[in-house]
Design a protein around this motif. Structure first.
Motif, PDB file in Angstrom:
ATOM      1  N   MET A   1     -16.449 -14.645   2.051  1.00 49.66           N
ATOM      2  CA  MET A   1     -15.315 -15.412   2.560  1.00 49.66           C
ATOM      3  C   MET A   1     -15.363 -15.564   4.072  1.00 49.66           C
ATOM      4  SD  MET A   1     -12.300 -14.078   0.017  1.00 49.66           S
ATOM      5  CE  MET A   1     -11.277 -15.527   0.116  1.00 49.66           C
ATOM      6  N   GLY A   2     -16.056 -14.659   4.757  1.00 47.92           N
ATOM      7  CA  GLY A   2     -16.370 -14.877   6.162  1.00 47.92           C
ATOM      8  C   GLY A   2     -15.389 -14.360   7.183  1.00 47.92           C
ATOM      9  N   VAL A   3     -14.314 -13.653   6.788  1.00 54.58           N
ATOM     10  CA  VAL A   3     -13.332 -13.147   7.745  1.00 54.58           C
ATOM     11  C   VAL A   3     -12.916 -11.742   7.329  1.00 54.58           C
ATOM     12  CG1 VAL A   3     -11.021 -13.450   8.705  1.00 54.58           C
ATOM     13  CG2 VAL A   3     -12.462 -15.428   8.350  1.00 54.58           C
ATOM     14  N   ILE A   4     -12.805 -10.850   8.299  1.00 54.14           N
ATOM     15  CA  ILE A   4     -12.403  -9.471   8.016  1.00 54.14           C
ATOM     16  C   ILE A   4     -10.887  -9.417   7.815  1.00 54.14           C
ATOM     17  CG2 ILE A   4     -12.298  -7.130   8.935  1.00 54.14           C
ATOM     18  CD1 ILE A   4     -14.843  -7.731  10.480  1.00 54.14           C
ATOM     19  N   PRO A   5     -10.420  -8.903   6.673  1.00 54.46           N
ATOM     20  CA  PRO A   5      -8.983  -8.911   6.392  1.00 54.46           C
ATOM     21  C   PRO A   5      -8.258  -7.680   6.933  1.00 54.46           C
ATOM     22  CG  PRO A   5     -10.155  -8.071   4.493  1.00 54.46           C
ATOM     23  CD  PRO A   5     -11.205  -8.382   5.539  1.00 54.46           C
ATOM     24  N   ILE A   6      -6.940  -7.771   6.964  1.00 49.66           N
ATOM     25  CA  ILE A   6      -6.073  -6.603   7.067  1.00 49.66           C
ATOM     26  C   ILE A   6      -5.963  -6.022   5.658  1.00 49.66           C
ATOM     27  CG2 ILE A   6      -3.762  -5.764   7.659  1.00 49.66           C
ATOM     28  CD1 ILE A   6      -5.253  -6.874  10.049  1.00 49.66           C
ATOM     29  N   ILE A   7      -6.051  -4.709   5.516  1.00 50.98           N
ATOM     30  CA  ILE A   7      -6.025  -4.081   4.194  1.00 50.98           C
ATOM     31  C   ILE A   7      -4.702  -3.344   4.006  1.00 50.98           C
ATOM     32  CG2 ILE A   7      -7.191  -2.513   2.609  1.00 50.98           C
ATOM     33  CD1 ILE A   7      -9.733  -2.876   4.323  1.00 50.98           C
ATOM     34  N   ARG A   8      -4.009  -3.625   2.901  1.00 47.81           N
ATOM     35  CA  ARG A   8      -2.771  -2.921   2.553  1.00 47.81           C
ATOM     36  C   ARG A   8      -2.921  -2.326   1.153  1.00 47.81           C
ATOM     37  NH1 ARG A   8       1.726  -4.376   5.416  1.00 47.81           N
ATOM     38  NH2 ARG A   8       2.431  -2.317   4.688  1.00 47.81           N
ATOM     39  N   CYS A   9      -2.386  -1.141   0.957  1.00 48.41           N
ATOM     40  CA  CYS A   9      -2.458  -0.490  -0.358  1.00 48.41           C
ATOM     41  C   CYS A   9      -1.380   0.573  -0.453  1.00 48.41           C
ATOM     42  CB  CYS A   9      -3.836   0.136  -0.576  1.00 48.41           C
ATOM     43  SG  CYS A   9      -4.130   1.606   0.433  1.00 48.41           S
TER      44      CYS A   9
ATOM     45  N   LYS B   1     -12.408   3.677   2.165  1.00 52.62           N
ATOM     46  CA  LYS B   1     -13.869   3.536   2.211  1.00 52.62           C
ATOM     47  C   LYS B   1     -14.290   2.141   2.650  1.00 52.62           C
ATOM     48  CE  LYS B   1     -15.973   7.056  -0.677  1.00 52.62           C
ATOM     49  NZ  LYS B   1     -17.052   7.297  -1.643  1.00 52.62           N
ATOM     50  N   LEU B   2     -13.573   1.126   2.193  1.00 54.47           N
ATOM     51  CA  LEU B   2     -13.889  -0.245   2.603  1.00 54.47           C
ATOM     52  C   LEU B   2     -13.626  -0.425   4.090  1.00 54.47           C
ATOM     53  CD1 LEU B   2     -14.728  -3.120   1.893  1.00 54.47           C
ATOM     54  CD2 LEU B   2     -12.334  -3.594   1.293  1.00 54.47           C
ATOM     55  N   ASP B   3     -12.526   0.138   4.572  1.00 49.21           N
ATOM     56  CA  ASP B   3     -12.219   0.076   6.003  1.00 49.21           C
ATOM     57  C   ASP B   3     -13.348   0.700   6.818  1.00 49.21           C
ATOM     58  OD1 ASP B   3     -10.335  -0.086   8.395  1.00 49.21           O
ATOM     59  OD2 ASP B   3     -10.601   2.092   8.243  1.00 49.21           O
ATOM     60  N   ARG B   4     -13.814   1.857   6.388  1.00 52.44           N
ATOM     61  CA  ARG B   4     -14.900   2.525   7.119  1.00 52.44           C
ATOM     62  C   ARG B   4     -16.198   1.729   7.045  1.00 52.44           C
ATOM     63  NH1 ARG B   4     -15.395   8.869   7.214  1.00 52.44           N
ATOM     64  NH2 ARG B   4     -13.542   8.358   8.426  1.00 52.44           N
ATOM     65  N   LYS B   5     -16.489   1.144   5.891  1.00 49.09           N
ATOM     66  CA  LYS B   5     -17.715   0.362   5.733  1.00 49.09           C
ATOM     67  C   LYS B   5     -17.692  -0.863   6.650  1.00 49.09           C
ATOM     68  CE  LYS B   5     -20.591  -1.710   2.060  1.00 49.09           C
ATOM     69  NZ  LYS B   5     -21.719  -0.758   2.092  1.00 49.09           N
ATOM     70  N   LEU B   6     -16.552  -1.528   6.718  1.00 48.81           N
ATOM     71  CA  LEU B   6     -16.436  -2.700   7.600  1.00 48.81           C
ATOM     72  C   LEU B   6     -16.538  -2.293   9.061  1.00 48.81           C
ATOM     73  CD1 LEU B   6     -13.573  -4.582   5.713  1.00 48.81           C
ATOM     74  CD2 LEU B   6     -15.899  -5.434   6.074  1.00 48.81           C
ATOM     75  N   ARG B   7     -15.898  -1.191   9.431  1.00 46.72           N
ATOM     76  CA  ARG B   7     -15.971  -0.710  10.818  1.00 46.72           C
ATOM     77  C   ARG B   7     -17.407  -0.375  11.209  1.00 46.72           C
ATOM     78  NH1 ARG B   7     -11.281   1.231  13.218  1.00 46.72           N
ATOM     79  NH2 ARG B   7      -9.412   1.025  11.933  1.00 46.72           N
TER      80      ARG B   7
ATOM     81  N   PHE C   1      -4.575  -0.848   7.109  1.00 49.25           N
ATOM     82  CA  PHE C   1      -5.905  -0.659   7.686  1.00 49.25           C
ATOM     83  C   PHE C   1      -6.334  -1.956   8.365  1.00 49.25           C
ATOM     84  CE2 PHE C   1      -5.666   2.163   4.031  1.00 49.25           C
ATOM     85  CZ  PHE C   1      -6.222   3.350   4.488  1.00 49.25           C
ATOM     86  N   ASP C   2      -6.758  -1.841   9.599  1.00 47.93           N
ATOM     87  CA  ASP C   2      -7.327  -2.986  10.312  1.00 47.93           C
ATOM     88  C   ASP C   2      -8.718  -2.583  10.799  1.00 47.93           C
ATOM     89  OD1 ASP C   2      -8.078  -5.104  11.833  1.00 47.93           O
ATOM     90  OD2 ASP C   2      -6.325  -5.105  13.148  1.00 47.93           O
ATOM     91  N   PRO C   3      -9.781  -3.035  10.121  1.00 46.39           N
ATOM     92  CA  PRO C   3     -11.142  -2.616  10.498  1.00 46.39           C
ATOM     93  C   PRO C   3     -11.534  -3.019  11.913  1.00 46.39           C
ATOM     94  CG  PRO C   3     -11.128  -3.587   8.302  1.00 46.39           C
ATOM     95  CD  PRO C   3      -9.782  -3.851   8.893  1.00 46.39           C
TER      96      PRO C   3
ATOM     97  N   ARG D   1      -6.472   3.212  11.353  1.00 49.03           N
ATOM     98  CA  ARG D   1      -7.492   3.809  10.500  1.00 49.03           C
ATOM     99  C   ARG D   1      -6.968   5.100   9.899  1.00 49.03           C
ATOM    100  NH1 ARG D   1     -13.733   4.987  12.321  1.00 49.03           N
ATOM    101  NH2 ARG D   1     -14.475   5.751  10.328  1.00 49.03           N
ATOM    102  N   GLY D   2      -7.053   5.215   8.606  1.00 55.51           N
ATOM    103  CA  GLY D   2      -6.529   6.394   7.939  1.00 55.51           C
ATOM    104  C   GLY D   2      -7.563   7.470   7.751  1.00 55.51           C
TER     105      GLY D   2
END
Length: 711
Positions: A216-224, A236-242, A597-599, A605-606
């Motif tokens: 999709m080409g853009v880094i998202p804000i992650i909520r859960c 884990k996704l936040d860390r991988k993107l970072r 989470f904002d990569p 970052r949690g």
């Protein structure tokens, strides 16, 4: 994020076509020719590389099971041939040498797959190899593969090795699954699942979501929500993107093909990625729906956009046996693209409208050409003018394709109507529309009524939906009576044991759904126009198609009504995160505690939860996953009230066509493209899950398995 001109499916198709073109994109557009896709930062469309004779370079395509599913959901054999693929084979099948043809591999980066590829190279099965991994290959595995290649001396046979980030399956324009199988919900909720299995499941989920984000080409804000698999995957996704952003000078989000619209001077907002656990709401996994795509998924068991229908060899003489016909519902199917999310009565009406249009167009062409029918168009007909004949012949392919599409949907509608009538799905759906108003006595009467359909599973589904929705107290004695009635009806009640256990948890996260708009008021006669018109005109339209003289009998007794617009729990959750100003207070209260989470941020970052704590432990009673995993990252008031125009919604443990359809309806209803919403933002929601599962597989395969463990 993707602009309105390119869906997730569009982007995946563009990436696959580039792979089929030996990873060559089309040349840069000239300055004199404006290319809208380039201006919007979209993936440029590739054109086939040609050999010296002007033909595409012919090649062999070899894939593993996931590669097969990824390709078959969006491309067909004719598409592959257009890109020079002469033959496609499974990696694990018996394959014979084709030494003068290059090979394209599209496989997961596993040790077993790499071993087979190395054996192919050693046997000189093909001239040269273009290796494409569906996800990023781990460095240790890549080093082992390189060592095997060096030892075998086959390095010269390898032309390319690419990580493609395509390990997800796209079924509809904005619907995807990770293809992780129909046991993910069981694995995350069973005490018998091993920690290693959960670890591997979480890692594969993170890998798949990373690929979706890259595509999709853009880094998202992650909520859960806090706790369970959703938080584990988000962290884990936040860390991988970072790590990717920090460790890659030219990362996947800044490359030419994926650059964002800001680089072209067009502002865009980042999407929000909402990750939730399946226990948020189990009802959509079991409910009976009235939309075309949901009925096809439930009644005809659609898989990878393919359905198989049984039809009699002779409608007049059923004793001659039945035959099976397979149909593909593709993006090129104009009728499916327009009607997939539409209530079935409207689909029936649209079939009739399209049949009328087809007949009128065919008559107009034949009259101009001086023929009595399309089949009578002949170049040697003396009554036909050359100009009219040329125009008619040029339109014949389109008309025949349109007729074939309408024939197919007539067959599908016939099969659906038979399933609806035999199982009385219209009655079950109508009851579920007002399920909270059903009393215990009414439910008991329904379960004991032998005339309510011929499928006991439907009664089990509606009982579980009622049990999870009702505010009434259900005693142990009541449950014994209900289970006895279900057993008498022929249903296996083993799943009820687990549903009783999870009920209190889901009741904390579910939200009752009131109609968001008044139900359309239409008379019964007007609504029946769709079904009756098909029946009345069936004979003169498709007499040669042998769709059956029993079609009219099928539609008799089937209720024809339009459902009310009603937002289900996940839609209310998404609305509270995308548009908190318009969301209900009850929905906002459910998401106030969602992690943020904002990569791209150094702060949002949690903490990383322990992998084993991704297991949903029912005893703790925490919504969604039951067992707090630690502090995480809370959102500030401003972050909680931040609005988004686009979202990716991901359910861990199984997805539902009902949820996808409900989210698309909400996005369309609240966007500025809808009447009465002038000035509102255009919203888009992409929906995905570990696997899209129909009600039968979810109930009998996962809930029943968990129920056996709880007994």
């Amino acid at each position: 994020m993707v602009t309105q001109s390119q869906s997730l499916r569009d982007r995946q198709v563009a990436s696959l076509e580039k792979i089929l073109n030996l990873n060559h994109a089309s040349p840069e557009p000239s300055t004199t020719h404006f290319d809208p896709s380039d201006a919007n930062g979209l993936i440029p469309k590739a054109t086939p590389i040609l050999n010296s004779d002007g033909d595409p370079i012919w090649k062999v395509l070899v894939f593993d099971n996931l590669g097969r599913d990824v390709i078959s959901s969006v491309l067909r054999v004719n598409d592959l041939r257009g890109w020079g693929v002469t033959i496609h084979l499974n990696l694990n099948s018996a394959r014979y040498p084709i030494p003068d043809v290059p090979v394209l591999y599209l496989v997961e980066p596993t040790a077993s797959n790499l071993t087979i590829i190395n054996q192919d190279l050693a046997k000189n099965l093909y001239s040269e190899a273009y290796i494409n991994f569906l996800s990023s290959i781990p460095r240790p595995l890549m080093e082992d593969f390189a060592a095997q290649i060096a030892e075998a001396g086959t390095a010269e046979s390898i032309s390319q090795v690419y990580d493609q980030y395509l390990n997800f399956i796209v079924a509809e324009p904005d619907l995807f699954s990770l293809g992780l199988g129909k046991e993910t919900y069981w694995a995350l909720n069973s005490a018998n699942a091993k920690d290693e299995e959960i670890d591997a499941l979480v890692d594969r989920t993170v890998s798949g979501l990373f690929s979706v984000v890259v595509t999709m080409g853009v880094i998202p804000i992650i909520r859960c929500p806090r706790g369970g698999a959703a938080e584990m995957i988000a962290a884990k996704l936040d860390r991988k993107l970072r790590d990717h952003i920090l460790n890659s000078k030219d990362n996947l989000f800044s490359s030419q093909g994926q650059r964002s619209a800001q680089t072209q001077g067009t502002p865009t907002s980042r999407p929000v990625l909402v990750i939730v656990d399946r226990n948020l709401d189990l009802i959509p996994m079991l409910s009976h729906s009235w939309t075309y795509q949901s009925l096809v998924h439930d009644v005809l068991k659609m898989h990878l956009n393919r359905i198989t229908i049984e039809t009699p060899l002779d409608e007049e003489n059923p004793s001659k046996g039945r035959t099976k016909k397979a149909y593909d519902l593709t993006s090129k199917d104009f009728f499916w693209s327009r009607n997939a999310g539409v209530p079935f009565p409207q689909v029936a009406e649209d079939i009739d409208t399209e049949l009328t249009k087809y007949k009128d167009d065919a008559n107009e062409i034949t009259q101009k050409a001086g023929a009595s029918s399309l089949e009578d168009l002949q170049t040697d007909n003396p009554n036909t003018s050359a100009q009219h004949l040329k125009a008619a012949i040029s339109l014949l392919p389109e008309l025949r394709e349109r007729k074939a599409t309408l024939d197919m949907h007539m067959n599908i509608a016939t099969a659906l109507l038979k399933g609806i009538k035999d199982r009385q799905l219209d009655n079950f759906f109508q009851i579920e529309e007002n399920i909270t108003k059903q009393t215990k006595a009414q439910m008991f009467e329904l379960l004991n009524d032998g005339s309510k359909g011929n499928e006991p599973l439907d009664k089990l589904r509606i009982f579980i939906i009622w049990f999870l929705s009702t505010e009434q107290e259900v005693s142990r004695a009541d449950m014994e009576r209900f289970e006895e009635a279900l057993t008498k009806a022929g249903a296996d009640t083993i799943a009820v044991a687990y549903v009783k256990k999870v009920r209190e948890v889901t009741r904390m996260t579910m939200m009752t759904s009131a109609p968001s708009q008044p139900a359309p008021q239409s008379t019964g006669g007007e609504l029946f126009r769709g079904f009756s018109s098909i029946s009345n005109r069936l004979t003169d339209r498709f007499a040669s198609g042998a769709l059956g003289a029993n079609f009219e009998n099928l539609i008799s007794g089937v209720k024809n009504f339009l459902p009310v617009n009603k937002d289900i729990t996940i839609t209310k959750i998404v609305e509270s995160l995308m548009d908190p100003a318009s969301a209900s207070s009850s929905a906002i209260s459910k998401t106030e505690d969602y992690l943020y989470f904002d990569p791209r941020s150094a702060n949002a970052r949690g903490t990383m939860p322990a992998p084993s704590q991704a297991r949903n432990q029912q005893a703790s009673g925490i919504p969604g996953a039951l067992g707090s995993l630690g502090p995480g990252t809370g959102a500030s008031f401003g972050q909680r009230r931040q609005g988004f125009s686009e979202a990716i919604v991901f359910t861990v443990g199984g997805g539902s066509m009902d949820e996808y359809g409900n989210l698309q309806d909400w996005a369309k209803r609240t966007s500025n493209t809808s009447a009465g919403n002038v000035g509102a933002p255009r919203r888009r929601v992409v929906y995905g899950s570990t696997e899209i599962v129909n009600a039968e597989d979810f109930l009998l395969g996962e809930l029943a398995r968990l129920g056996r463990e709880d007994r």
